[in-house]
Design an enzyme around this catalytic site. Structure first.
Site, PDB file in Angstrom:
ATOM      1  N   TYR A   1       0.851  -1.191   0.000  1.00  0.00           N
ATOM      2  CA  TYR A   1       0.000   0.000   0.000  1.00  0.00           C
ATOM      3  C   TYR A   1       0.883   1.235   0.000  1.00  0.00           C
ATOM      4  O   TYR A   1       1.610   1.489   0.959  1.00  0.00           O
ATOM      5  CB  TYR A   1      -0.923  -0.047   1.220  1.00  0.00           C
ATOM      6  CG  TYR A   1      -1.922   1.080   1.367  1.00  0.00           C
ATOM      7  CD1 TYR A   1      -2.142   2.024   0.375  1.00  0.00           C
ATOM      8  CD2 TYR A   1      -2.664   1.197   2.540  1.00  0.00           C
ATOM      9  CE1 TYR A   1      -3.070   3.043   0.529  1.00  0.00           C
ATOM     10  CE2 TYR A   1      -3.599   2.212   2.718  1.00  0.00           C
ATOM     11  CZ  TYR A   1      -3.792   3.139   1.698  1.00  0.00           C
ATOM     12  OH  TYR A   1      -4.712   4.144   1.872  1.00  0.00           O
TER      13      TYR A   1
ATOM     14  N   LYS B   1      -1.458  -1.436  -4.050  1.00  0.00           N
ATOM     15  CA  LYS B   1      -2.475  -0.386  -4.143  1.00  0.00           C
ATOM     16  C   LYS B   1      -1.723   0.932  -4.122  1.00  0.00           C
ATOM     17  O   LYS B   1      -1.021   1.250  -3.157  1.00  0.00           O
ATOM     18  CB  LYS B   1      -3.431  -0.461  -2.964  1.00  0.00           C
ATOM     19  CG  LYS B   1      -4.422   0.710  -2.925  1.00  0.00           C
ATOM     20  CD  LYS B   1      -5.126   0.817  -1.583  1.00  0.00           C
ATOM     21  CE  LYS B   1      -5.957   2.091  -1.525  1.00  0.00           C
ATOM     22  NZ  LYS B   1      -6.489   2.365  -0.183  1.00  0.00           N
TER      23      LYS B   1
END
Length: 297
Positions: free
Chosen positions: A136, A164
């Site tokens: 992330y 992500k």
């Protein structure tokens, strides 16, 4: 587990009282609404989920409850990232035991680790569990960007399956897309304004905070992009900007939570302190925004 489509990083519902404990009835209502409207994943304890103000015991309890509510209808992604590797490993293992399908691991925040520090961190976390891990990247919040060269190395760790990216930086997004093209690795876009662009370079999913409120717009955008309906995709991508235009009225995720509540989706409650409630004037602006989507009358 297939990573695809719109994955909602759900806001965490709290009671509107002094204690601000988690409201599980509202959680169930929100999740059922989102799944009924076509999301392909539920992502808990992310930035919009206020992971940073929720303690470990609450996170584990919340994870168990969400897994139970979702009941295998869509994958459950859980945010396990903490500042220390030890704490991240402990939480990751508890979340795996709770039955989540995948973990999201944000970079350590406040401190600024080197690439070698980060590689060792992620390697240790990945080896501590058997389920997939999604990196992330959100440097505006952590001050710790994930270097594409480092991501390229991390992509070789078997259960690190994707990233992500919420940086909003097109160069970074393109670099991650190149890694995804050459390896068994998925790109997920976390910047709602960049969904169409990201899908165009190979992103397989969008972790879209705005889907808490305007789920039909986001699911429609995903469908239009997959079907090559350019005109519809352009319209829906632009439509997201109406919601994004009011997000600056308050500290994240206060506006998203209030909008979800005013739209009648669930009794989400306020963000946890120190984030304050919005004013009556702000409420009126949010209501006007919701009218654009026919979510408030």
């Amino acid at each position: 587990m297939k990573i695809e489509g719109i994955i909602t990083p759900i806001v965490t519902p709290f009671y509107d009282d002094e204690e601000q404990n988690i409201n599980y009835e509202a959680t169930e209502k929100l999740i059922n609404h989102l799944i009924a409207h076509g999301v392909k994943g539920i992502f808990i304890l992310g930035s919009n989920g206020e992971f940073h103000v929720i303690d470990e015991q609450e996170k584990v309890e919340f994870t168990k409850k969400v897994v139970e509510i979702v009941n295998h209808r869509v994958p459950v992604y859980a945010g396990a990232g903490c500042c220390s590797t030890r704490e991240t490993v402990r939480l990751a293992q508890k979340m795996e035991e709770a039955g989540v399908d995948a973990l999201s691991v944000i970079t350590p925040y406040f401190l600024k680790p080197t690439n070698e520090n980060l590689y060792a961190h992620y390697q240790k976390v990945a080896s501590s569990v058997k389920i997939p891990i999604i990196l992330y990247n959100i440097p505006k919040a952590t001050g710790c960007p994930l270097d594409p060269e480092l991501v390229d190395r991390l992509a070789d760790i078997p259960n690190i399956v994707g990233i992500k990216d919420s940086s909003g930086n097109l160069d970074t997004l393109n670099a991650y897309a190149e890694i995804a093209k050459k390896k068994d690795f998925s790109l997920l876009v976390g910047s709602d304004s960049k969904i169409s662009y990201a899908y165009g370079i190979g992103a397989v999913a969008a972790v879209a905070g705005t889907s808490n409120v305007i789920v039909d717009t986001l699911v429609g955008l995903d469908k239009a992009l997959r079907e090559g309906n350019t005109a519809e995709a352009e319209k829906l991508q632009k439509d997201i900007d109406v919601l994004r235009g009011v997000l600056g009225l308050g500290t994240v995720p206060s506006v998203m939570k209030r909008a979800t509540e005013l739209a009648g989706i669930a009794e989400i409650g306020p963000a946890r302190m120190p984030v304050q409630k919005l004013s009556a004037e702000d409420d009126e602006k949010i209501k006007e925004m919701l009218k654009y989507y026919n979510l408030y009358r």
